[in-house]
Design a protein around this motif. Sequence first.
Motif, short mmCIF file in Angstrom:
data_model
loop_
_atom_site.label_atom_id
_atom_site.label_comp_id
_atom_site.label_asym_id
_atom_site.label_seq_id
_atom_site.Cartn_x
_atom_site.Cartn_y
_atom_site.Cartn_z
N THR A 54 0.83 -1.21 0.00
CA THR A 54 0.00 0.00 0.00
C THR A 54 0.86 1.26 0.00
O THR A 54 0.50 2.25 -0.62
N LEU A 55 2.01 1.19 0.69
CA LEU A 55 2.89 2.37 0.69
C LEU A 55 3.45 2.63 -0.71
O LEU A 55 3.51 3.78 -1.16
N VAL A 56 3.85 1.56 -1.37
CA VAL A 56 4.37 1.74 -2.74
C VAL A 56 3.28 2.32 -3.63
O VAL A 56 3.52 3.24 -4.43
N THR A 57 2.06 1.79 -3.49
CA THR A 57 0.96 2.31 -4.29
C THR A 57 0.76 3.80 -4.01
O THR A 57 0.59 4.60 -4.93
N ALA A 58 0.81 4.17 -2.73
CA ALA A 58 0.65 5.57 -2.38
C ALA A 58 1.77 6.40 -3.00
O ALA A 58 1.53 7.49 -3.54
N ALA A 59 2.98 5.86 -2.96
CA ALA A 59 4.12 6.60 -3.53
C ALA A 59 3.94 6.79 -5.03
O ALA A 59 4.23 7.86 -5.57
N LEU A 117 -6.21 9.79 -5.06
CA LEU A 117 -5.13 10.07 -4.11
C LEU A 117 -5.57 9.77 -2.68
O LEU A 117 -4.84 9.18 -1.89
N MET A 118 -6.82 10.15 -2.38
CA MET A 118 -7.30 9.91 -1.03
C MET A 118 -7.30 8.40 -0.75
O MET A 118 -6.89 7.96 0.33
N THR A 119 -7.75 7.62 -1.72
CA THR A 119 -7.80 6.17 -1.53
C THR A 119 -6.41 5.60 -1.28
O THR A 119 -6.20 4.85 -0.32
N THR A 120 -5.46 5.97 -2.13
CA THR A 120 -4.14 5.39 -1.96
C THR A 120 -3.51 5.81 -0.64
O THR A 120 -2.80 5.04 -0.01
N LEU A 121 -3.78 7.06 -0.22
CA LEU A 121 -3.15 7.51 1.01
C LEU A 121 -3.82 6.91 2.25
O LEU A 121 -3.18 6.75 3.29
N LEU A 122 -5.09 6.59 2.13
CA LEU A 122 -5.78 6.03 3.30
C LEU A 122 -5.43 4.56 3.53
O LEU A 122 -5.44 4.10 4.67
#
Lengths: 476, 508
Positions: free
Chosen positions: B44-49, B94-99
């Motif tokens: 999930t962190l990589v996805t957020a990045a 963006l909100m989804t990936t960061l959450l």
Amino acid sequence: MKLMLFAPELLVLIGCLIIFMVSLGKGNGRTARNLAATIAVLNVIVTLLCFFQDGALFYKVYQIDLFSQLFKLLIAFGLAAVILFSKELKGISEDVRPEYYLFLLLSALGLMMVVSSVELLTLFIALELSSFSLYLLVPMREDSGGLRTQMECAAKYILFGVVVTGIMLFGMSYLFGLTGTTYLGALLPKLHLIASQPVAVVGILMVMAGFAFKLGLFPFHFWVPDVYQGASNETTAFVASVPKVAAIALMIRIASLMVPEGSSVPVFIGVMAIASMFYGNLLALVQTDVKRMLGFSGIAHAGYVMLGILVFRETGYSNAIFYITGYLVMNLACFLVICNVSTAGENVTINDLSGLHKRAPVLAVTLLVGMFALAGIPPFVGFMGKFMLLSGALSQGYLVFVILAAINTAISIYYYLSVVRVAFTASAEKRNSIEVGLITKTVSVALMVIIIVMGVVPSTVLEMAAQAVKTIMITS
Amino acid sequence: MDFLIINEGLPWLSILIFLPLAGAFIQIFISNENASRYWTLFVTLVTAAISLPFFNKFDPTTAQFQFAEHHAWIPSLNINYTIGLDGISLLLVLMTTLLMPLCVLASWRYISTRVREFMICLLIMETAMLGVFAALDFVLFYMLWEAMLIPMYLLIAVWGGPRKIYASIKFFLYTLAGSVMLLVAIIALYLTMEPHSFSIPEMMGQGYSAGFQMWVFLAFFLAFAIKVPMFPFHTWLPAAHVEAPTAGSVILASVLLKMGTYGFLRFCLPITPEATVTFMPYILWLSVAGILYGGFTALAQSDMKKLIAYSSVGHMGFVTLGIFVLNTNGIEGAILQMINHGITTGALFLCVGMIYERTHSRELSSAAGIGKYMPWYVTFLAFFSLSSLAFPGTNSFVGEFLILVGAFTKFKVVAACAIPGAVLAAAYMLRMLQKIVWGGENNPDHTGLKDLCWREIITLAPLLLFVFWIGLSPEPFMNVMHTTVSNLLEQVNGAMGEPATVARMMLP
């Protein structure tokens, strides 16, 4: 190479003879099983090899084309899957096991011949070969509790079956009387000229009734719940999936005789389809026996697939083929679980599935995929198939049917969901964990992969189905 | 394809969408519980990045869909794999990936059984959610929209609270029943297009006949109103929220609810503009009803999760109000409020989950007076509560203010009726806050209660950052949506005649 045209059927026939020899001895259940499994697997391979064969046999009553080969492959696949995953044949008593396999193969042989028949009498004989073998398979179940339910349902099955066969023959006699031929290829142009005549319509509908019986379509569905419940799990797995594939092939062959314009037949079929969906889905809601529930769900699915037939166009037929292919696979996935959960061949109630996620994770996931696929939830094949059928029917303006079918999707989810719920959330309590053999595991993973792949990238199968339909439209 | 800016080079958007799915697949082979926690966090962190550069590279001057990809999928039906982002979907993605990483962190201890399966469900959810926001083909959209039900159902039904069976089935049935007609509408739209096409942008502004638009709109509305959920379709929401595990509640509140309002913006407004205008008054009043109903019901709750769940009904009422006043302020406020609600309500659910892990109760009375023992916790809680009641300086203030400005410029009575909702929000939030921080005379014994650990602080801190960032300087976030929103409004206003007679009577 004429032999190649007939190779799959020949293989199964020889297999039947060998198993017949085996059945003469005593206690040969194991041998018969191994033989049957080998033949079934070989049959898949041979059918694949013969996939692109093209030709006619036996005074042109027997047509081999992409259409027939596609259906043969499905039948061969279904047969192999059933034999492979029901490896112990728990519900059948030891002394009739060789005979069981003999009739199973014979039934499959009949179905394989049915999809190639392009002449009414040949078609009839092939269909009866498969039907009578099935009638025999049902009462072979071991008597549990002395209730003889298997006998009762077999009697129902054969009585209904024979009556409908009579209706079908009657209809065929009309078609022959009207046109003077029993060859479908010759029937078609003649029938198209008089297609609006009531006699022709009645004749075609009566013939269709015979196939509707196999499919379990309302109002020819009465045998379905009882046979599903009364027959052994393995038999039901076969009855519920493979003959329906052949029934759709026949439906399409006969439907291609029709001219839909200005006829009330599409509406007639549509009403039967919708009635099937409501009847099946509503009654499935209250079932506790998983097989009986799947029986009612099967009636509903027969309704869905008829949405493809009632379009009376190539696209509709290929959608129906796609759907029935998907149905075969998802149904097999569910029955794989039932056959393996049942410890001694008894019926499985929904509560018996409690805690399946702990007892046998592979089976639980297979059940999840199978049930959600039957319910028509993406990304599984059930959704893609239903989507195709709905868009096909809507493109011909059957808005009411489409809306009612869509509502049925919403009704049906409840009972599929309650099975999944029990398997994933209820605790196992004292139920034992289930050993799943390597072969069963492989089959279940294969089924899941097919269900997902056909749901996500349906193009290949769709195009194949469209090609197959084209071949029969040209030859006929 | 002039509505797409095709992405050259690596298909980053596809990578973003399918990375979690790939992660879920690998997860199958990780049997160690801790390893699967770390693995999911990593994925999930990589996805957020990966998602962050989208914000920088986004060109806010065009209303076209950017980072787009277009491939044939099922050629015989002209179904394509088309994805792309515009000013509406960018922030939601963006909100989804960061959450998601925060959801993983929040489940670190909370989920102790079947960890691997839980994480697989989370990752599949992420792919489906990102796909829904990015999809520009109706079949792709619908497949992901429905497919999402399976992992979400499992999240509630397997890891949920005592009434999980009831809640999960209700959730599934409601959502599915709502979306079957959506499918029929999609097919009907497809058949109306010449040549037949499922492309969402191509369907926009086609000028369908008024009667056809009405039916399509109603089918859309049923599906999206259930998802939002709008009053009176909200009854699944409190049940699902209360029974879901923390991460499930967060996903449900922050992302899934937004799909309903996203659907209104993406489909209803541009595809059926005339019907939108016709039905606008009814929806405005339903929104107001939702705002007031949610507020009053929240005021009466003693279960914290239920309180926040009902407050969501009210907040989402503001969002639909903003969308259907059909002017720039309203819609921009609504989009911003979607993000705000995701941040704030997500954070509040995380807070409730943290209490629940300690006291195993969500009752307000059993959490009374913990301020003394958990100062860090109540600090966070206070800020999030203030944000939830739209206190100036926090993110929700900006969104709600814009929505009300939009509403007041057009429909004063409607806007005035929504105002008590804002007051109610203050009432129920402050009541909750007061009770938790100070309590009364008979506070239960909280000695031995540990304050937040590092993991929990890290979970909440990013959300607090966004609460103030958006609250104090919303412009960077508003900036990306201006062009898209004005383009959207052009499409609607083209069809915007006078509202029908009935409508005029309803909107004094």
